[in-house]
Design a protein around this motif. Sequence first.
Motif, PDB file in Angstrom:
ATOM      1  N   MET A   1       0.850  -1.184   0.000  1.00 54.81           N
ATOM      2  CA  MET A   1       0.000   0.000   0.000  1.00 54.81           C
ATOM      3  C   MET A   1       0.890   1.239   0.000  1.00 54.81           C
ATOM      4  SD  MET A   1      -2.836   1.401   2.690  1.00 54.81           S
ATOM      5  CE  MET A   1      -4.114   0.326   2.146  1.00 54.81           C
ATOM      6  N   LYS A   2       0.654   2.129  -0.949  1.00 59.80           N
ATOM      7  CA  LYS A   2       1.430   3.366  -1.079  1.00 59.80           C
ATOM      8  C   LYS A   2       0.699   4.492  -0.336  1.00 59.80           C
ATOM      9  CE  LYS A   2       3.819   5.864  -4.729  1.00 59.80           C
ATOM     10  NZ  LYS A   2       3.927   5.974  -6.193  1.00 59.80           N
ATOM     11  N   ILE A   3       1.375   5.041   0.680  1.00 65.45           N
ATOM     12  CA  ILE A   3       0.799   6.128   1.473  1.00 65.45           C
ATOM     13  C   ILE A   3       1.357   7.451   0.971  1.00 65.45           C
ATOM     14  CG2 ILE A   3       0.571   7.132   3.777  1.00 65.45           C
ATOM     15  CD1 ILE A   3       0.921   4.257   4.873  1.00 65.45           C
ATOM     16  N   GLY A   4       0.443   8.356   0.638  1.00 66.30           N
ATOM     17  CA  GLY A   4       0.825   9.679   0.168  1.00 66.30           C
ATOM     18  C   GLY A   4       0.551  10.728   1.227  1.00 66.30           C
ATOM     19  N   TYR A   5       1.350  11.784   1.182  1.00 65.21           N
ATOM     20  CA  TYR A   5       1.216  12.869   2.158  1.00 65.21           C
ATOM     21  C   TYR A   5       1.181  14.195   1.411  1.00 65.21           C
ATOM     22  CZ  TYR A   5       1.977  15.608   6.375  1.00 65.21           C
ATOM     23  OH  TYR A   5       1.834  16.487   7.413  1.00 65.21           O
ATOM     24  N   ALA A   6       0.148  14.978   1.647  1.00 56.85           N
ATOM     25  CA  ALA A   6      -0.020  16.271   0.984  1.00 56.85           C
ATOM     26  C   ALA A   6      -0.137  17.368   2.040  1.00 56.85           C
ATOM     27  CB  ALA A   6      -1.258  16.253   0.085  1.00 56.85           C
ATOM     28  N   PRO A   7       0.984  17.987   2.408  1.00 54.33           N
ATOM     29  CA  PRO A   7       0.944  19.036   3.428  1.00 54.33           C
ATOM     30  C   PRO A   7       0.510  20.373   2.845  1.00 54.33           C
ATOM     31  CG  PRO A   7       3.196  18.723   2.695  1.00 54.33           C
ATOM     32  CD  PRO A   7       2.354  17.711   1.958  1.00 54.33           C
TER      33      PRO A   7
ATOM     34  N   PRO B   1       7.721  22.499  11.906  1.00 52.32           N
ATOM     35  CA  PRO B   1       7.976  22.659  10.473  1.00 52.32           C
ATOM     36  C   PRO B   1       8.837  21.584   9.802  1.00 52.32           C
ATOM     37  CG  PRO B   1       9.347  24.168  11.717  1.00 52.32           C
ATOM     38  CD  PRO B   1       8.461  23.467  12.717  1.00 52.32           C
ATOM     39  N   ASP B   2       9.428  20.670  10.561  1.00 48.50           N
ATOM     40  CA  ASP B   2      10.349  19.687   9.991  1.00 48.50           C
ATOM     41  C   ASP B   2       9.585  18.507   9.394  1.00 48.50           C
ATOM     42  OD1 ASP B   2      12.207  17.601   9.551  1.00 48.50           O
ATOM     43  OD2 ASP B   2      13.515  18.324  11.154  1.00 48.50           O
ATOM     44  N   LYS B   3       9.588  18.411   8.059  1.00 52.45           N
ATOM     45  CA  LYS B   3       8.838  17.349   7.372  1.00 52.45           C
ATOM     46  C   LYS B   3       9.405  15.959   7.667  1.00 52.45           C
ATOM     47  CE  LYS B   3       5.967  20.068   5.121  1.00 52.45           C
ATOM     48  NZ  LYS B   3       5.384  20.930   6.114  1.00 52.45           N
ATOM     49  N   LEU B   4      10.693  15.854   7.958  1.00 52.65           N
ATOM     50  CA  LEU B   4      11.259  14.554   8.310  1.00 52.65           C
ATOM     51  C   LEU B   4      10.722  14.058   9.656  1.00 52.65           C
ATOM     52  CD1 LEU B   4      14.971  14.646   7.103  1.00 52.65           C
ATOM     53  CD2 LEU B   4      13.104  13.214   6.253  1.00 52.65           C
ATOM     54  N   LEU B   5      10.512  14.967  10.598  1.00 55.96           N
ATOM     55  CA  LEU B   5       9.890  14.574  11.872  1.00 55.96           C
ATOM     56  C   LEU B   5       8.452  14.136  11.627  1.00 55.96           C
ATOM     57  CD1 LEU B   5      11.271  17.265  14.369  1.00 55.96           C
ATOM     58  CD2 LEU B   5      11.977  14.870  14.109  1.00 55.96           C
ATOM     59  N   THR B   6       7.769  14.827  10.729  1.00 46.45           N
ATOM     60  CA  THR B   6       6.407  14.430  10.364  1.00 46.45           C
ATOM     61  C   THR B   6       6.427  13.027   9.752  1.00 46.45           C
ATOM     62  OG1 THR B   6       5.709  16.720  10.022  1.00 46.45           O
ATOM     63  CG2 THR B   6       4.413  15.008   8.921  1.00 46.45           C
ATOM     64  N   TRP B   7       7.390  12.783   8.858  1.00 43.99           N
ATOM     65  CA  TRP B   7       7.508  11.459   8.230  1.00 43.99           C
ATOM     66  C   TRP B   7       7.708  10.361   9.275  1.00 43.99           C
ATOM     67  CZ3 TRP B   7      11.905   8.278   8.236  1.00 43.99           C
ATOM     68  CH2 TRP B   7      11.770   7.113   7.485  1.00 43.99           C
ATOM     69  N   GLN B   8       8.489  10.649  10.321  1.00 40.94           N
ATOM     70  CA  GLN B   8       8.720   9.656  11.373  1.00 40.94           C
ATOM     71  C   GLN B   8       7.417   9.251  12.062  1.00 40.94           C
ATOM     72  OE1 GLN B   8      11.764  11.384  13.865  1.00 40.94           O
ATOM     73  NE2 GLN B   8      13.383  10.893  12.411  1.00 40.94           N
ATOM     74  N   GLU B   9       6.452  10.164  12.112  1.00 43.89           N
ATOM     75  CA  GLU B   9       5.158   9.860  12.731  1.00 43.89           C
ATOM     76  C   GLU B   9       4.174   9.240  11.744  1.00 43.89           C
ATOM     77  OE1 GLU B   9       3.293  12.512  15.581  1.00 43.89           O
ATOM     78  OE2 GLU B   9       5.074  13.801  15.438  1.00 43.89           O
ATOM     79  N   VAL B  10       4.118   9.766  10.519  1.00 46.50           N
ATOM     80  CA  VAL B  10       3.103   9.349   9.545  1.00 46.50           C
ATOM     81  C   VAL B  10       3.563   8.172   8.682  1.00 46.50           C
ATOM     82  CG1 VAL B  10       1.635  10.137   7.634  1.00 46.50           C
ATOM     83  CG2 VAL B  10       2.160  11.703   9.514  1.00 46.50           C
ATOM     84  N   ARG B  11       4.872   8.110   8.387  1.00 48.68           N
ATOM     85  CA  ARG B  11       5.481   7.047   7.569  1.00 48.68           C
ATOM     86  C   ARG B  11       4.861   6.940   6.175  1.00 48.68           C
ATOM     87  NH1 ARG B  11      10.485   5.453   9.284  1.00 48.68           N
ATOM     88  NH2 ARG B  11      10.466   5.559  11.528  1.00 48.68           N
ATOM     89  N   PHE B  12       4.873   8.045   5.449  1.00 39.56           N
ATOM     90  CA  PHE B  12       4.381   8.067   4.075  1.00 39.56           C
ATOM     91  C   PHE B  12       5.481   7.652   3.112  1.00 39.56           C
ATOM     92  CE2 PHE B  12       5.276  12.326   5.744  1.00 39.56           C
ATOM     93  CZ  PHE B  12       6.300  12.753   4.917  1.00 39.56           C
ATOM     94  N   ASP B  13       5.063   7.227   1.915  1.00 41.03           N
ATOM     95  CA  ASP B  13       5.990   6.772   0.873  1.00 41.03           C
ATOM     96  C   ASP B  13       6.274   7.853  -0.166  1.00 41.03           C
ATOM     97  OD1 ASP B  13       6.015   3.934   1.752  1.00 41.03           O
ATOM     98  OD2 ASP B  13       3.883   4.090   1.250  1.00 41.03           O
ATOM     99  N   VAL B  14       5.357   8.797  -0.271  1.00 45.22           N
ATOM    100  CA  VAL B  14       5.490   9.870  -1.256  1.00 45.22           C
ATOM    101  C   VAL B  14       4.902  11.141  -0.662  1.00 45.22           C
ATOM    102  CG1 VAL B  14       3.334   9.167  -2.408  1.00 45.22           C
ATOM    103  CG2 VAL B  14       4.977  10.541  -3.667  1.00 45.22           C
TER     104      VAL B  14
END
Length: 149
Positions: free
Chosen positions: A1-7, A75-88
């Motif tokens: 499953m590909k998880i997308g993130y649109a901030p 504001p750090d998108k990498l910290l957000t990624w650590q919580e959400v774990r999106f692929d794109v």
Amino acid sequence: MKIGYAPGAYDLFHIGHLNILRHARAHCDRLVAGVVADDVLELTKGRRPVVPLAERAEIVRHLSIVDDVFVETQPDKLLTWQEVRFDVIFKGDDWRGTPKGDRLERDFAAVGVEVVYFPYTVHTSSTLLRRALASLEAPVDSHAGRATG
């Protein structure tokens, strides 16, 4: 499953926001919309949103193309990624080739996240809507029926 993130701020929700989310939805199996908190917007853009965070998140949450909403409190998108774990991660193409976009691509390449850009809706933006609202709030000369100043 590909998880997308649109901030995004998703302030004064308009067709440009909808276009980004629609495009994003077509490129992933699950779409998480990141709604940026008021304080973070003030820090990163130098101004607070017109529509408060709870209302912006509620609007985005009720779009059928969005599976989940994540409130960005820093504001750090990498910290957000650590919580959400999106692929794109999806951004408007106004970021492509800019220092911020280049940094985003570099940071996410290191963790295997793809950065996908979609066309920025030039004729409609929250900035333009803010300007239109400000012009409506200009003092009116009651004798001539025109804005003054």
